[in-house]
Design a protein around this motif. Structure first.
Motif, PDB file in Angstrom:
ATOM      1  N   PHE A  45      46.508  -5.401  80.716  1.00 28.74           N
ATOM      2  CA  PHE A  45      47.766  -4.665  80.119  1.00 28.74           C
ATOM      3  C   PHE A  45      47.221  -3.496  79.147  1.00 28.74           C
ATOM      4  CE2 PHE A  45      50.343  -8.326  81.493  1.00 28.74           C
ATOM      5  CZ  PHE A  45      51.062  -7.758  82.278  1.00 28.74           C
ATOM      6  N   ALA A  46      46.254  -4.132  78.404  1.00 31.39           N
ATOM      7  CA  ALA A  46      45.576  -3.181  77.137  1.00 31.39           C
ATOM      8  C   ALA A  46      45.219  -1.948  77.868  1.00 31.39           C
ATOM      9  CB  ALA A  46      44.756  -3.833  76.291  1.00 31.39           C
ATOM     10  N   THR A  47      44.193  -2.178  79.014  1.00 27.05           N
ATOM     11  CA  THR A  47      43.646  -1.088  79.383  1.00 27.05           C
ATOM     12  C   THR A  47      44.530  -0.040  80.183  1.00 27.05           C
ATOM     13  OG1 THR A  47      41.666  -2.588  79.803  1.00 27.05           O
ATOM     14  CG2 THR A  47      41.700  -0.309  81.290  1.00 27.05           C
ATOM     15  N   ALA A  48      45.803  -0.597  80.698  1.00 29.27           N
ATOM     16  CA  ALA A  48      46.518   0.228  81.731  1.00 29.27           C
ATOM     17  C   ALA A  48      47.274   1.143  80.612  1.00 29.27           C
ATOM     18  CB  ALA A  48      47.407  -0.646  82.491  1.00 29.27           C
ATOM     19  N   VAL A  49      47.776   0.357  79.459  1.00 28.61           N
ATOM     20  CA  VAL A  49      48.456   1.242  78.340  1.00 28.61           C
ATOM     21  C   VAL A  49      47.597   2.316  77.792  1.00 28.61           C
ATOM     22  CG1 VAL A  49      49.417   1.002  76.177  1.00 28.61           C
ATOM     23  CG2 VAL A  49      50.102  -0.506  77.931  1.00 28.61           C
ATOM     24  N   ILE A  50      46.518   2.079  77.508  1.00 32.01           N
ATOM     25  CA  ILE A  50      45.422   3.049  76.753  1.00 32.01           C
ATOM     26  C   ILE A  50      45.147   4.350  77.710  1.00 32.01           C
ATOM     27  CG2 ILE A  50      43.142   2.143  77.082  1.00 32.01           C
ATOM     28  CD1 ILE A  50      44.553   3.726  73.910  1.00 32.01           C
ATOM     29  N   ILE A  51      45.054   3.770  78.959  1.00 33.70           N
ATOM     30  CA  ILE A  51      44.608   4.824  79.942  1.00 33.70           C
ATOM     31  C   ILE A  51      46.012   5.849  80.131  1.00 33.70           C
ATOM     32  CG2 ILE A  51      44.328   5.334  82.414  1.00 33.70           C
ATOM     33  CD1 ILE A  51      42.384   2.891  82.504  1.00 33.70           C
ATOM     34  N   VAL A  52      47.055   5.255  80.357  1.00 36.36           N
ATOM     35  CA  VAL A  52      48.239   6.176  80.315  1.00 36.36           C
ATOM     36  C   VAL A  52      48.384   6.924  79.141  1.00 36.36           C
ATOM     37  CG1 VAL A  52      50.678   6.261  80.227  1.00 36.36           C
ATOM     38  CG2 VAL A  52      49.427   4.635  81.806  1.00 36.36           C
ATOM     39  N   VAL A  53      48.082   6.510  77.809  1.00 36.73           N
ATOM     40  CA  VAL A  53      48.178   7.318  76.614  1.00 36.73           C
ATOM     41  C   VAL A  53      47.260   8.356  76.878  1.00 36.73           C
ATOM     42  CG1 VAL A  53      48.124   7.168  74.274  1.00 36.73           C
ATOM     43  CG2 VAL A  53      49.225   5.174  75.507  1.00 36.73           C
ATOM     44  N   ASN A  54      46.077   8.084  77.056  1.00 35.89           N
ATOM     45  CA  ASN A  54      44.770   9.074  77.376  1.00 35.89           C
ATOM     46  C   ASN A  54      45.271  10.237  78.222  1.00 35.89           C
ATOM     47  OD1 ASN A  54      42.344   8.896  75.636  1.00 35.89           O
ATOM     48  ND2 ASN A  54      42.556   6.797  76.373  1.00 35.89           N
ATOM     49  N   LEU A  55      45.981   9.824  79.475  1.00 34.69           N
ATOM     50  CA  LEU A  55      46.340  11.012  80.243  1.00 34.69           C
ATOM     51  C   LEU A  55      47.563  11.799  79.707  1.00 34.69           C
ATOM     52  CD1 LEU A  55      46.167   8.449  83.759  1.00 34.69           C
ATOM     53  CD2 LEU A  55      44.605  10.552  82.951  1.00 34.69           C
ATOM     54  N   VAL A  56      48.726  10.938  79.270  1.00 38.31           N
ATOM     55  CA  VAL A  56      49.737  11.918  78.915  1.00 38.31           C
ATOM     56  C   VAL A  56      49.510  12.630  77.558  1.00 38.31           C
ATOM     57  CG1 VAL A  56      52.160  11.584  77.995  1.00 38.31           C
ATOM     58  CG2 VAL A  56      51.235  10.177  79.754  1.00 38.31           C
ATOM     59  N   PHE A  57      48.706  12.318  76.712  1.00 40.09           N
ATOM     60  CA  PHE A  57      48.199  12.932  75.370  1.00 40.09           C
ATOM     61  C   PHE A  57      47.604  13.930  75.587  1.00 40.09           C
ATOM     62  CE2 PHE A  57      45.868  13.608  71.417  1.00 40.09           C
ATOM     63  CZ  PHE A  57      46.755  13.936  70.675  1.00 40.09           C
ATOM     64  N   ASN A  58      47.695  15.041  75.210  1.00 41.37           N
ATOM     65  CA  ASN A  58      47.204  16.230  75.328  1.00 41.37           C
ATOM     66  C   ASN A  58      46.878  17.131  73.939  1.00 41.37           C
ATOM     67  OD1 ASN A  58      45.664  18.505  76.126  1.00 41.37           O
ATOM     68  ND2 ASN A  58      47.621  19.832  77.056  1.00 41.37           N
ATOM     69  N   PRO A  59      45.813  17.196  73.230  1.00 41.85           N
ATOM     70  CA  PRO A  59      45.427  17.844  72.130  1.00 41.85           C
ATOM     71  C   PRO A  59      46.045  19.270  71.969  1.00 41.85           C
ATOM     72  CG  PRO A  59      43.642  16.819  72.575  1.00 41.85           C
ATOM     73  CD  PRO A  59      44.435  16.761  73.919  1.00 41.85           C
ATOM     74  N   GLY A  60      46.955  19.555  70.858  1.00 35.91           N
ATOM     75  CA  GLY A  60      47.337  20.892  70.863  1.00 35.91           C
ATOM     76  C   GLY A  60      48.858  20.916  71.335  1.00 35.91           C
ATOM     77  N   ILE A  75      43.317  11.925  66.586  1.00 35.15           N
ATOM     78  CA  ILE A  75      44.076  10.899  67.432  1.00 35.15           C
ATOM     79  C   ILE A  75      43.297  10.759  68.723  1.00 35.15           C
ATOM     80  CG2 ILE A  75      46.189  10.508  68.777  1.00 35.15           C
ATOM     81  CD1 ILE A  75      47.800  11.905  66.688  1.00 35.15           C
ATOM     82  N   ASP A  76      42.820  11.668  69.393  1.00 33.22           N
ATOM     83  CA  ASP A  76      42.091  11.915  70.436  1.00 33.22           C
ATOM     84  C   ASP A  76      40.801  10.989  70.465  1.00 33.22           C
ATOM     85  OD1 ASP A  76      41.887  12.701  73.453  1.00 33.22           O
ATOM     86  OD2 ASP A  76      40.047  13.795  72.601  1.00 33.22           O
ATOM     87  N   HIS A  77      40.196  11.204  69.292  1.00 34.78           N
ATOM     88  CA  HIS A  77      39.012  10.380  69.017  1.00 34.78           C
ATOM     89  C   HIS A  77      39.365   8.850  68.805  1.00 34.78           C
ATOM     90  CE1 HIS A  77      35.334   9.185  66.216  1.00 34.78           C
ATOM     91  NE2 HIS A  77      35.104   9.165  67.771  1.00 34.78           N
ATOM     92  N   GLY A  78      40.410   8.472  68.190  1.00 32.06           N
ATOM     93  CA  GLY A  78      40.689   7.048  68.120  1.00 32.06           C
ATOM     94  C   GLY A  78      41.008   6.443  69.591  1.00 32.06           C
ATOM     95  N   LEU A  79      41.800   7.289  70.259  1.00 34.21           N
ATOM     96  CA  LEU A  79      42.114   6.799  71.832  1.00 34.21           C
ATOM     97  C   LEU A  79      40.949   6.632  72.294  1.00 34.21           C
ATOM     98  CD1 LEU A  79      45.239   8.887  72.404  1.00 34.21           C
ATOM     99  CD2 LEU A  79      45.320   6.581  71.814  1.00 34.21           C
TER     100      LEU A  79
END
Length: 361
Positions: A45-60, A75-79
């Motif tokens: 569950f944790a890996t799926a959530v963090i991968i989705v957040v990484n894919l959706v989040f775009n710096p800028g 934020i990107d570094h923390g993710l």
């Protein structure tokens, strides 16, 4: 953006939940899916959530000012750090699930193959601890080197690695020694899980064997915790080194009138009816004549393991004591004293006796 993130998170969680339910259903027939559900559910569950957040989040995407870009970079570094941690958690859980499948099959092994199975169990348990430690260290290294400051110090750290390694080795000498001793015990087959050992006159079974300490479960449910190096530096008894069979020995001290043949026949008749005897070895012999005038009779029986041998020994002793008391009371231990039958002649005077009269001239 928030709607896309929410829908993506819901889809990822739903996908992992469907996979979990399918694995749980398959776990009723196979052990691997069951262990994967046991070890990897929350990590998945944790890996799926963090991968989705990484894919959706775009710096800028929240702004292009220097302050916004700096915040987005943090934020990107923390993710990225959280992603490394979650993936490491998932890998370790999967490794434990796979090895648990092997351990489950080894636990069911009985008979002559039990000793080899326990040796493999011990080695797998230690190896996966070492593998887990290596994976965690690699993950921590990857997380640290994601910081530009740490990468800048990399050359200097490598240059001083020899001195640092020497200092760490001296400081952690006992810990490293225990780890090496643990690997030595596991792969030299000197000690295994569930072995029956005697340490400092304490009888028990090896309950846990790690890289640094050994837990011995004593017969009265106490736990004796010893460093692994103790077993490489001190002698100890291993009753199941080459097999689990143990000989049970009962000693009886009896009078010379004991009917050994009748006692031997009674022993054989009794152990044939006792389920603790493994139907292999037994004997009864007069092994000694003691200084106190009694004879020593030894009854020997074999059992499948040490626990059965102890119970069998107690059962046989109780039965033989009752048999001798009821059927051959003349053979019960007694001590004899021979007294003189004639008059006692004094050959020496007591210190307090008056002197004898002197004959007259």
């Amino acid at each position: 953006m928030w709607a896309i993130l929410a829908l993506s998170l819901a889809g990822a969680i739903l996908l992992v939940e469907v996979a979990r339910r399918m694995l749980a259903k398959a776990g009723s027939k196979w052990s691997l899916p069951r262990h994967l559900v046991e070890h990897c559910t929350w990590a998945g569950f944790a890996t799926a959530v963090i991968i989705v957040v990484n894919l959706v989040f775009n710096p800028g995407q929240f702004g292009t000012t220097p302050r916004d870009l700096s915040r987005d970079a943090a934020i990107d570094h923390g993710l990225g750090l959280v992603t490394i941690a979650c993936v490491t958690w998932l890998i370790v859980g999967a490794a434990y699930a796979v090895t648990d499948v092997i351990l489950d099959h080894l636990v069911l092994v009985e008979g002559e193959q039990n000793r080899r199975a326990r040796r493999i169990m011990t080695q797998i348990a230690l190896v996966r601890r070492v593998a887990t430690a290596v994976i965690v260290v690699v993950a921590l290294g990857a997380m640290l080197f994601s910081f530009p400051q740490v990468r800048a110090l990399g050359a200097g750290l490598l240059a001083s690695a020899g001195i640092a390694g020497a200092i760490v080795g001296i400081a952690a000498q006992s810990t490293i020694g225990n780890m090496l001793a643990g690997l030595q015990l596991a792969f030299s087959d000197a000690l295994r899980l569930d072995d029956v050992v005697v340490v400092n006159n304490e009888w028990g079974r090896i309950e846990e064997l790690t890289l640094t300490y050994v837990v011995l479960r004593l017969w009265d449910e106490r736990r004796l915790v010893l460093p692994v190096s103790y077993f490489t530096q001190n002698p100890f008894e291993n009753w199941t080194r080459h097999g689990s069979r143990v000989l049970a020995v009962v000693y009886l001290r009896m009078d010379w009138s004991v009917p050994v043949d009748a006692l031997r026949e009674e022993l054989h008749r009794y152990i044939q009816e006792n389920p603790l005897w493994d139907q292999k070895d037994w004997t009864m012999q007069v092994t000694d004549v003691l200084p106190n005038g009694l004879v020593e009779v030894r009854a020997l029986m074999s059992a499948a393991d040490s626990a059965s041998a102890w119970d069998l020994k107690c059962d046989v002793r109780e039965h033989l004591v009752g048999y001798v008391r009821e059927n051959h009371p003349e053979a019960l231990p007694r001590f004899r004293v021979d007294l003189p039958t004639g008059p006692v002649r004094h050959t020496a005077a007591w210190a307090g006796d008056p002197p004898a009269p002197r004959p007259e001239a």
